[in-house]
Design an enzyme around this catalytic site. Structure first.
Site, PDB file in Angstrom:
ATOM      1  N   TYR A 138      27.216  35.931  35.316  1.00 62.19           N
ATOM      2  CA  TYR A 138      28.222  36.745  35.980  1.00 62.19           C
ATOM      3  C   TYR A 138      28.106  38.214  35.561  1.00 62.19           C
ATOM      4  O   TYR A 138      28.096  38.505  34.364  1.00 62.19           O
ATOM      5  CB  TYR A 138      29.623  36.233  35.649  1.00 62.19           C
ATOM      6  N   TYR A 193      29.181  41.519  42.877  1.00 57.61           N
ATOM      7  CA  TYR A 193      29.489  40.583  43.966  1.00 57.61           C
ATOM      8  C   TYR A 193      28.664  40.860  45.231  1.00 57.61           C
ATOM      9  O   TYR A 193      27.759  40.103  45.572  1.00 57.61           O
ATOM     10  CB  TYR A 193      30.985  40.660  44.319  1.00 57.61           C
ATOM     11  N   LYS A 247      40.373  41.603  47.670  1.00 57.16           N
ATOM     12  CA  LYS A 247      41.635  41.196  47.045  1.00 57.16           C
ATOM     13  C   LYS A 247      42.851  41.742  47.796  1.00 57.16           C
ATOM     14  O   LYS A 247      43.939  41.177  47.713  1.00 57.16           O
ATOM     15  CB  LYS A 247      41.659  41.616  45.569  1.00 57.16           C
TER      16      LYS A 247
HETATM   17  C1  LIG Z   1      36.545  39.047  43.738  1.00 53.54           C
HETATM   18  C2  LIG Z   1      35.404  39.577  44.538  1.00 53.54           C
HETATM   19  C3  LIG Z   1      34.550  38.735  45.270  1.00 53.54           C
HETATM   20  C4  LIG Z   1      34.640  37.261  45.232  1.00 53.54           C
HETATM   21  O1  LIG Z   1      35.771  36.782  45.932  1.00 53.54           O
HETATM   22  P1  LIG Z   1      36.465  35.457  45.435  1.00 53.54           P
HETATM   23  O2  LIG Z   1      37.602  35.275  46.345  1.00 53.54           O
HETATM   24  O3  LIG Z   1      36.850  35.691  44.007  1.00 53.54           O
HETATM   25  O4  LIG Z   1      35.458  34.360  45.533  1.00 53.54           O
HETATM   26  C5  LIG Z   1      33.559  39.304  46.045  1.00 53.54           C
HETATM   27  N1  LIG Z   1      33.392  40.635  46.085  1.00 53.54           N
HETATM   28  C6  LIG Z   1      34.180  41.480  45.391  1.00 53.54           C
HETATM   29  C7  LIG Z   1      33.894  42.931  45.471  1.00 53.54           C
HETATM   30  C8  LIG Z   1      35.207  40.982  44.591  1.00 53.54           C
HETATM   31  O5  LIG Z   1      35.977  41.832  43.899  1.00 53.54           O
END
Ligand SMILES: *Cc1c(COP(=O)(O)O)cnc(C)c1O
Length: 333
Positions: free
Chosen positions: A261, A287, A48
């Site tokens: 999720y 993630y 992010k």
């Molecule tokens: C938000 C996030 C993702 C996914 O990225 P997107 O742009 O939302 O698809 C992957 N890994 C981490 C650690 C995240 O915080």
């Protein structure tokens, strides 16, 4: 592709490391590398940060004094938006969606503590399925009513402006690969709110890189996610003024989402442990752990034979402590 046309704040000094993973490669019989976006700037790093460089620059250009955004209880995006706000001297209000009913605990580690330390102005808890756009609009109206200027950032920072952060990452990867004299045959990345996956594809297509991207979905069915990624990748290319990606460029496998999720799987726990023990690199349960579970399964199935594969580490390890019970649970080990 000319990214210098866009206003940008700088939250990471220089490039993130691009490293070989020799021990994991030997264990899996594949040629695996990693792009360390877990080491990006702001509090705890992660993907992010790249999106926020463009989004916060836009907020500042418009004279905003308050950032407003939304995410799940352990959202990396909310943590980093709050960190960017603190760094820029802006206020920050968060809407937290209890995406998995019952998953929010006021005593959980991770974000509860970090939101407090970094001084969120307000935290509004909402139930799964709430109208998030309406919740964000209410927050913005409250800020405006107080005589201030809000800037609303969509979930995950995943709009075309935020996705530019990953078009920039595509450019960075190509420059580093050229400098290091290595050629990648494939990039593997987690795919959630889609800005990372979409921006990366838009950038790689703009650079005519010819490197396929295997997205590993963390939330949605494959077809739905691929449609989301294509739409945002097209809009990002339009913003850049570069050729649009095609449907054939988008792959978002959904085989490692598990029950949903942020819900744990044995494969995720194995991936987090294996990468920690073989390379000393921390993934996260929501993630990067699921994306790596996909990479591991594909490698074991021989899908990468003859390829040099780059795993894009999107971060998330600051939430590990909040998932300690799950990571140690015999049911997942
Ligand atoms: C938000 C996030 C993702 C996914 O990225 P997107 O742009 O939302 O698809 C992957 N890994 C981490 C650690 C995240 O915080």
């Amino acid at each position: 592709m000319n990214l210098t046309r866009f206003a940008r704040r700088r939250y990471t000094p220089g490039f993130t490391p691009l490293e070989a993973m020799p021990r994991l490669s030997a264990l899996l019989g594949a040629d695996l590398w990693i792009k360390r976006d877990d080491l990006l700037g702001l509090a705890g790093g992660g993907n992010k940060t790249r999106k926020l460089e463009f989004l916060v620059a836009d907020a500042l250009a418009g004279g905003a004094d308050t950032l407003i955004t939304v995410g799940a209880p352990q959202s990396n995006h909310c943590r980093l938006t709050l960190a960017a706000a603190a760094k820029e001297g802006l206020a920050c209000r968060l809407v937290i969606e209890e995406r998995v009913p019952g998953s929010y605990s006021p005593v959980a580690l991770g974000n509860n503590l970090l939101f407090d330390l970094m001084g969120a102005e307000s935290i509004r808890m909402v139930k799964a399925g709430s109208d998030l756009a309406a919740e964000l609009a209410e927050e913005a109206a409250a800020v405006t009513a107080a005589g201030r200027k809000p800037y609303v950032i969509v979930g995950g920072g995943s709009n075309p402006l935020g996705a530019l952060g990953y078009a920039a990452c595509a450019q960075e990867i190509m420059a580093q690969a050229f400098d290091a004299g290595v050629a990648f045959d494939r990039i593997v990345v987690a795919s959630g709110s889609a800005g990372t996956h979409s921006g990366l594809i838009a950038g790689l297509v703009a650079l005519n890189a010819g490197i396929p991207v295997t997205g590993i979905n963390v939330r949605r069915p494959r077809a739905e996610q691929e449609a989301n990624v294509l739409k945002l990748a097209e809009a990002t290319a339009d913003l850049l003024g570069t050729p649009r990606p095609q449907a054939a460029d988008i792959v978002a496998l959904a085989d490692w989402v598990g029950p949903g999720y942020s819900l744990p799987t044995r494969e995720m726990v194995e991936a987090v442990r294996l990468v920690a023990r073989s390379e000393g690199i921390l993934l996260d349960p929501v993630y990067s752990g699921k994306a790596m579970a996909g990479l591991i399964a594909l490698a074991r199935a021989g899908a990468f034979t003859g390829e040099r594969v780059l795993f894009l580490h999107t971060g998330g390890s600051p939430s590990l402590a909040a998932f300690a019970d799950v990571l140690r649970d015999p049911a997942f080990n």
